[in-house]
Design a protein around this motif. Sequence first.
Motif, PDB file in Angstrom:
ATOM      1  N   VAL A 126       4.278 -10.537  -3.666  1.00 57.33           N
ATOM      2  CA  VAL A 126       4.042  -9.360  -2.815  1.00 57.33           C
ATOM      3  C   VAL A 126       4.969  -8.254  -3.278  1.00 57.33           C
ATOM      4  CG1 VAL A 126       4.169  -8.407  -0.481  1.00 57.33           C
ATOM      5  CG2 VAL A 126       3.312 -10.729  -0.809  1.00 57.33           C
ATOM      6  N   CYS A 145       0.663  -2.387   0.329  1.00 56.52           N
ATOM      7  CA  CYS A 145       1.321  -3.626  -0.102  1.00 56.52           C
ATOM      8  C   CYS A 145       0.374  -4.390  -1.036  1.00 56.52           C
ATOM      9  CB  CYS A 145       1.672  -4.502   1.101  1.00 56.52           C
ATOM     10  SG  CYS A 145       2.646  -3.653   2.368  1.00 56.52           S
ATOM     11  N   TYR A 147      -0.582  -7.832  -3.393  1.00 53.72           N
ATOM     12  CA  TYR A 147      -0.359  -9.276  -3.413  1.00 53.72           C
ATOM     13  C   TYR A 147      -1.097  -9.881  -4.614  1.00 53.72           C
ATOM     14  CZ  TYR A 147      -4.894  -9.104  -0.985  1.00 53.72           C
ATOM     15  OH  TYR A 147      -6.199  -8.824  -0.633  1.00 53.72           O
ATOM     16  N   TYR A 151      -2.737 -15.215  -3.029  1.00 52.46           N
ATOM     17  CA  TYR A 151      -2.532 -14.895  -1.611  1.00 52.46           C
ATOM     18  C   TYR A 151      -3.697 -14.104  -1.023  1.00 52.46           C
ATOM     19  CZ  TYR A 151       2.260 -16.442  -2.278  1.00 52.46           C
ATOM     20  OH  TYR A 151       3.372 -17.212  -2.548  1.00 52.46           O
ATOM     21  N   LYS A 156      -2.302 -11.314   6.378  1.00 57.74           N
ATOM     22  CA  LYS A 156      -1.463 -10.162   6.012  1.00 57.74           C
ATOM     23  C   LYS A 156      -0.771  -9.621   7.266  1.00 57.74           C
ATOM     24  CE  LYS A 156      -3.607 -10.694   2.088  1.00 57.74           C
ATOM     25  NZ  LYS A 156      -4.768 -11.512   2.486  1.00 57.74           N
ATOM     26  N   SER A 189      -4.694  -5.756  -2.418  1.00 59.83           N
ATOM     27  CA  SER A 189      -3.734  -4.990  -1.625  1.00 59.83           C
ATOM     28  C   SER A 189      -4.217  -4.829  -0.193  1.00 59.83           C
ATOM     29  CB  SER A 189      -3.504  -3.604  -2.239  1.00 59.83           C
ATOM     30  OG  SER A 189      -4.642  -2.788  -2.085  1.00 59.83           O
ATOM     31  N   SER A 208       3.992  -8.777   4.465  1.00 60.01           N
ATOM     32  CA  SER A 208       3.944 -10.168   4.026  1.00 60.01           C
ATOM     33  C   SER A 208       2.509 -10.651   3.882  1.00 60.01           C
ATOM     34  CB  SER A 208       4.688 -11.075   5.020  1.00 60.01           C
ATOM     35  OG  SER A 208       3.997 -11.123   6.254  1.00 60.01           O
ATOM     36  N   ALA A 209       2.327 -11.560   2.943  1.00 58.65           N
ATOM     37  CA  ALA A 209       1.066 -12.269   2.761  1.00 58.65           C
ATOM     38  C   ALA A 209       1.433 -13.740   2.732  1.00 58.65           C
ATOM     39  CB  ALA A 209       0.381 -11.845   1.466  1.00 58.65           C
TER      40      ALA A 209
END
Length: 336
Positions: A126, A145, A147, A151, A156, A189, A208-209
């Motif tokens: 990430v 964001c 990833y 993921y 998310k 993303s 976060s993922a």
Amino acid sequence: MAAFAKMKIFYISVGFWLIIGVECYSGSSNHSLTIRTGGSVTIPCHYDKNYRQLKKFWYSEIDRKNTYTNTTEENLSVIDHPDQSLFTVTMRNLQGKHNGTYYCFLEGQTTEIYKLLVKVQSAPDVSVVSSSVSGHEGGDISVQCFYSSGYKNTVKQWCRYKDQSCYKEMRTGTSQNSSVQIRDDGNSSFTVLMTGLRLTDSGWYFCSAGEALNPVHLTVTKAKADTVKVTNNELLPVWLPVSAALLLLLILVGVFTWRWRQRPKQDQPQIKERNGSTNDTIYSKPEDPVIYSTINDENPNDASKAITTYSTIDHVPGSEAKPPESGTVYSTVASH
């Protein structure tokens, strides 16, 4: 009964946070921070304001080393910010040897404030374009964001470090009335949109993922005083008549100047001597009648010749008014 009441309150609270899309988790949960090889990262460690006087340190499980706050080394800085009730850890030039688990600790406490697994790799799980964003009070900010492909199917989230609360991606078709919305493109993303920013929203967050995350610092500044915003379309009706008036004024000034320069000059009094003759002219005021007087004296020293003298008195042509008693007289004297 007391235990039942507490459990009831707990479940009601959980239900409320789930309804608005916010999820809380324990600070000791295993979260991994993936950093690109050679990169750097700043990690916030929040603590209760009652512990401001205690020493804070960053503990590395790799080399069993404590680094206390207000210490700066070649690739590590641990700085306390008591006014914000947190200390930050900045790690620079990260390499594979830095992989491992780290803790934020307060001296004298047996439980860590925060636990984090750091992984250094060529492609972060990430990542974000910028680890620092800013906005104005009442405005909006957007954070993208990214990833990795592994993921793609994970949940998310946009989380706040301070109280460990997260806004989850809403996968239902219903609209979100929350001030935080998450949109996943389903490929590589997801975008976090925060609307109606408040000054209290300033602080540290992470996208976060799954268990992979990346920190982002948000700064919200006080809104500026309202200013009048005028578009070009609004200015057009105002400037057209003003411009026309200025143009007309310039034309009038130009014409007046040209006419003034072309005005014929007034005749000036002259005294001329021609063939022994002398003509003296005296001008009166324009409004007064003019009287001409001519005296001819032909050779007054010769007694054998009769002397003829005559005078002619007349008004200036075009003047019908009678001369006042104190009127000015034009007199022309010519002698030969």
